[in-house]
Design a protein around this motif. Structure first.
Motif, PDB file in Angstrom:
ATOM      1  N   LEU A 205     -10.909 -11.122  46.406  1.00  0.00           N
ATOM      2  CA  LEU A 205     -11.876 -10.484  46.816  1.00  0.00           C
ATOM      3  C   LEU A 205     -12.055  -8.812  46.552  1.00  0.00           C
ATOM      4  N   ARG A 206     -12.740  -8.522  45.174  1.00  0.00           N
ATOM      5  CA  ARG A 206     -12.707  -7.125  44.752  1.00  0.00           C
ATOM      6  C   ARG A 206     -14.183  -6.641  44.869  1.00  0.00           C
ATOM      7  N   HIS A 207     -14.352  -5.458  44.779  1.00  0.00           N
ATOM      8  CA  HIS A 207     -15.464  -4.901  44.717  1.00  0.00           C
ATOM      9  C   HIS A 207     -16.160  -3.960  43.448  1.00  0.00           C
ATOM     10  N   TRP A 208     -17.278  -3.775  43.129  1.00  0.00           N
ATOM     11  CA  TRP A 208     -17.645  -3.048  42.020  1.00  0.00           C
ATOM     12  C   TRP A 208     -17.915  -1.635  42.620  1.00  0.00           C
ATOM     13  N   SER A 209     -17.753  -0.678  41.898  1.00  0.00           N
ATOM     14  CA  SER A 209     -17.861   0.643  42.480  1.00  0.00           C
ATOM     15  C   SER A 209     -18.391   1.366  41.119  1.00  0.00           C
ATOM     16  N   VAL A 210     -19.272   2.586  41.508  1.00  0.00           N
ATOM     17  CA  VAL A 210     -19.533   3.411  40.451  1.00  0.00           C
ATOM     18  C   VAL A 210     -18.978   4.707  40.909  1.00  0.00           C
ATOM     19  N   VAL A 211     -18.295   5.305  39.963  1.00  0.00           N
ATOM     20  CA  VAL A 211     -17.394   6.331  40.167  1.00  0.00           C
ATOM     21  C   VAL A 211     -17.976   7.613  39.322  1.00  0.00           C
TER      22      VAL A 211
END
Ligand code: PGA
Length: 238
Positions: A205-211
């Motif tokens: 389980l990973r997540h999407w990020s906007v950076v």
């Protein structure tokens, strides 16, 4: 470069996204672009290493990725889960059975190329579980992996979104925010000749990020896009 007059924004929005995000970033950009016709969007799709390279050089306003680097001054907004699953040919003997990772040590594993975030996440997970996959091939794209797996060349770790992009955004966003998991759509998978293996300690389980770079002020356009992203993710469509 950026103008904001009477609520109308214009200018350029430069986004870099890792290859696995190509399955949903256009869906996020579509409504934003339709609502802000004065904004010119440039979307670069690269693997994780290359996106990190672009971030290092400050080439983009925003970047969409799963594993932001720790050694750059970044701000981030996390916005969806990204389950990484093990896929096999739909004809694979183990596809409908629940197995341990150790049961897969004699399998032929296909991996994304070095520099891919998917590969990095898989390798970290394997190391954590003391598992050494028998890697027989590295491939430079998710589509090449899918087709090779369907052809029976081996099994692979891939984002569930790469094999079920049709779940985005409605069912994906609704399920992901409420249950921290994403529903399986076996019929679409079967059509592609694929199955998702039920493996203990999976999905990863990973997540999407906007950076974005802390040391580079965000443009008005990029701020608008972040606001839009936050609002649209808070209200998943059905
Ligand atoms: P990638 O994407 O495997 O295409 O690099 C995954 C990620 O880094 O988020």
């Amino acid at each position: 470069r950026i103008a904001e007059i009477n609520g109308l924004i214009s200018g350029r929005l430069r986004i870099a996204a890792v290859t696995t995000a190509e399955y949903f970033v256009p869906d996020l950009l579509g409504p934003f672009s339709a609502a802000h016709q004065g904004v010119e969007i440039e979307l670069a799709i690269e693997n994780r290493d290359r996106v990190v390279g672009r971030l290092t050089q400050g080439m983009d306003d925003l970047a969409v990725m799963m594993m932001p680097p720790d050694d750059l001054p970044l701000d981030r907004m996390q916005f969806q889960i990204n389950p990484l699953v093990i896929i096999a040919s739909s004809k694979h003997a183990l596809v409908n059975k629940t197995v341990d990772l150790s049961d897969l040590s004699n399998e032929r594993w296909l991996m994304r190329e070095p520099g891919s975030g998917t590969r990095m996440a898989a390798e970290q997970h394997f190391t954590k579980h003391n598992f050494k996959p028998n890697v027989v091939m590295s491939l430079g794209s998710n589509e090449a992996i899918k087709h090779s797996v369907a052809a029976g060349l081996g099994i692979a770790v891939l984002s569930q979104l790469a094999v079920q992009p049709a779940l985005w955004p409605g069912r994906y966003a609704a399920a992901a925010t409420s249950q921290n998991s994403v529903p399986l759509d076996s019929s679409a998978l079967l059509q592609a000749g694929l199955g998702i293996m039920q493996v203990k300690d999976f999905p990863i389980l990973r997540h999407w990020s906007v950076v974005w770079r802390k040391d580079n002020p965000l443009s008005a356009t990029a701020r608008h896009f972040l606001d839009y992203l936050q609002t649209s993710q808070a209200q998943p469509s059905s």
